[in-house]
Design a protein around this motif. Sequence first.
Motif, short mmCIF file in Angstrom:
data_model
loop_
_atom_site.label_atom_id
_atom_site.label_comp_id
_atom_site.label_asym_id
_atom_site.label_seq_id
_atom_site.Cartn_x
_atom_site.Cartn_y
_atom_site.Cartn_z
N VAL A 223 38.08 38.01 31.72
CA VAL A 223 37.53 39.36 31.59
C VAL A 223 37.24 40.01 32.95
O VAL A 223 37.63 41.16 33.18
CB VAL A 223 36.27 39.35 30.70
CG1 VAL A 223 35.54 40.69 30.77
CG2 VAL A 223 36.66 39.06 29.26
N PRO A 224 36.56 39.33 33.90
CA PRO A 224 36.33 39.99 35.20
C PRO A 224 37.62 40.37 35.92
O PRO A 224 37.69 41.43 36.56
CB PRO A 224 35.53 38.94 35.99
CG PRO A 224 34.91 38.07 34.96
CD PRO A 224 35.90 38.01 33.84
N VAL A 225 38.64 39.50 35.83
CA VAL A 225 39.91 39.82 36.47
C VAL A 225 40.53 41.05 35.83
O VAL A 225 41.06 41.93 36.53
CB VAL A 225 40.87 38.62 36.37
CG1 VAL A 225 42.16 38.90 37.14
CG2 VAL A 225 40.22 37.35 36.90
N LEU A 226 40.46 41.13 34.51
CA LEU A 226 40.98 42.29 33.80
C LEU A 226 40.24 43.55 34.19
O LEU A 226 40.85 44.62 34.42
CB LEU A 226 40.89 42.06 32.29
CG LEU A 226 41.29 43.22 31.38
CD1 LEU A 226 42.77 43.55 31.55
CD2 LEU A 226 40.98 42.89 29.92
N VAL A 227 38.92 43.46 34.30
CA VAL A 227 38.10 44.63 34.62
C VAL A 227 38.44 45.15 36.02
O VAL A 227 38.65 46.36 36.22
CB VAL A 227 36.61 44.28 34.51
CG1 VAL A 227 35.75 45.40 35.08
CG2 VAL A 227 36.23 44.03 33.05
N PHE A 228 38.49 44.26 36.99
CA PHE A 228 38.76 44.70 38.36
C PHE A 228 40.22 45.12 38.54
O PHE A 228 40.51 46.07 39.28
CB PHE A 228 38.41 43.59 39.36
CG PHE A 228 36.94 43.38 39.54
CD1 PHE A 228 36.15 44.38 40.06
CD2 PHE A 228 36.35 42.18 39.19
CE1 PHE A 228 34.78 44.20 40.23
CE2 PHE A 228 34.99 41.98 39.35
CZ PHE A 228 34.20 42.99 39.87
N GLY A 229 41.14 44.42 37.87
CA GLY A 229 42.55 44.79 38.00
C GLY A 229 42.85 46.15 37.41
O GLY A 229 43.45 47.01 38.07
N ALA A 230 42.44 46.36 36.15
CA ALA A 230 42.65 47.67 35.54
C ALA A 230 41.77 48.73 36.18
O ALA A 230 42.17 49.89 36.28
CB ALA A 230 42.37 47.58 34.04
N GLY A 231 40.57 48.33 36.63
CA GLY A 231 39.68 49.29 37.27
C GLY A 231 40.22 49.84 38.57
O GLY A 231 39.96 51.00 38.91
N ALA A 232 40.96 49.01 39.32
CA ALA A 232 41.54 49.49 40.57
C ALA A 232 42.54 50.61 40.30
O ALA A 232 42.55 51.64 41.01
CB ALA A 232 42.21 48.34 41.30
N VAL A 233 43.37 50.43 39.28
CA VAL A 233 44.36 51.47 38.94
C VAL A 233 43.66 52.71 38.39
O VAL A 233 44.03 53.85 38.71
CB VAL A 233 45.38 50.93 37.93
CG1 VAL A 233 46.49 51.95 37.69
CG2 VAL A 233 45.99 49.63 38.43
N SER A 234 42.63 52.53 37.57
CA SER A 234 41.89 53.67 37.03
C SER A 234 41.20 54.45 38.15
O SER A 234 41.14 55.68 38.11
CB SER A 234 40.87 53.18 36.00
OG SER A 234 41.49 52.56 34.91
N ALA A 235 40.66 53.72 39.13
CA ALA A 235 40.02 54.41 40.26
C ALA A 235 41.03 55.24 41.04
O ALA A 235 40.74 56.38 41.43
CB ALA A 235 39.36 53.37 41.17
#
Length: 231
Positions: free
Chosen positions: A181-193
């Motif tokens: 979950v943390p990897v998914l959050v930061f990975g997708a969050g980088a693209v969303s940012a």
Amino acid sequence: MSLPGPQPTLFTAARALLARDLRLLWRRRGDAAQPVLFALLVVALFALAMGGEERQLQGVASAVLWLAILLAGLLSLDTLFRSDAEDGSLEQWLLAPVPLAWLVAVRVFSHWLTTAFPLVLVSPLLAELMHLPAAQLPVLVTSLALGTPLLSLLGAVVAALTVGMRRAGILLALLVLPLYVPVLVFGAGAVSAAAQGLDPGGALLMLGAGLVAAAFLAPLTAAAAIRIANS
């Protein structure tokens, strides 16, 4: 007590194990394509379910792409050490004159190279299906390049813990998904940012820090779990 003859070095052992894994993969080339086909199918079905509307797809593109690649990696996670346990190779690993953690690290690298790396290579195609803007593509590829090895390392720990169990596929998924979950959050969050005009550097740095920590700790933890399973 040392064995007679020249002792293998770390790199000699790594080259031999990697060559063996690649030969076995070549014999079952169809299985090697399953993660890519699965990710492609998930993204295509999601795009069809959303009606193909470009703006809607762009809003969820990063989450869908990351989730599809994460789930695709789960397909082969159960076989990371299981075939070696069944044919007795893990017992030979324990007796090898090189550290067990080193052999585990090499196996994780070969697993990433043959399952996750092709997904990184086809990520531009998957992004095109989701109408991801071209400006966000470098961030997506960078996050996947940092995040997918981290997923393989975390998965190796859980795969080693369950290597002695039969039919551990569902249990393995239940144990490993919270770690993902943390990897998914930061990975997708980088693209969303990046899509919102924000700096994705913070999320990418978190992925990089997690990768460095897991590169040292995960092989040691997985090696300890393999020893326990074979004791």
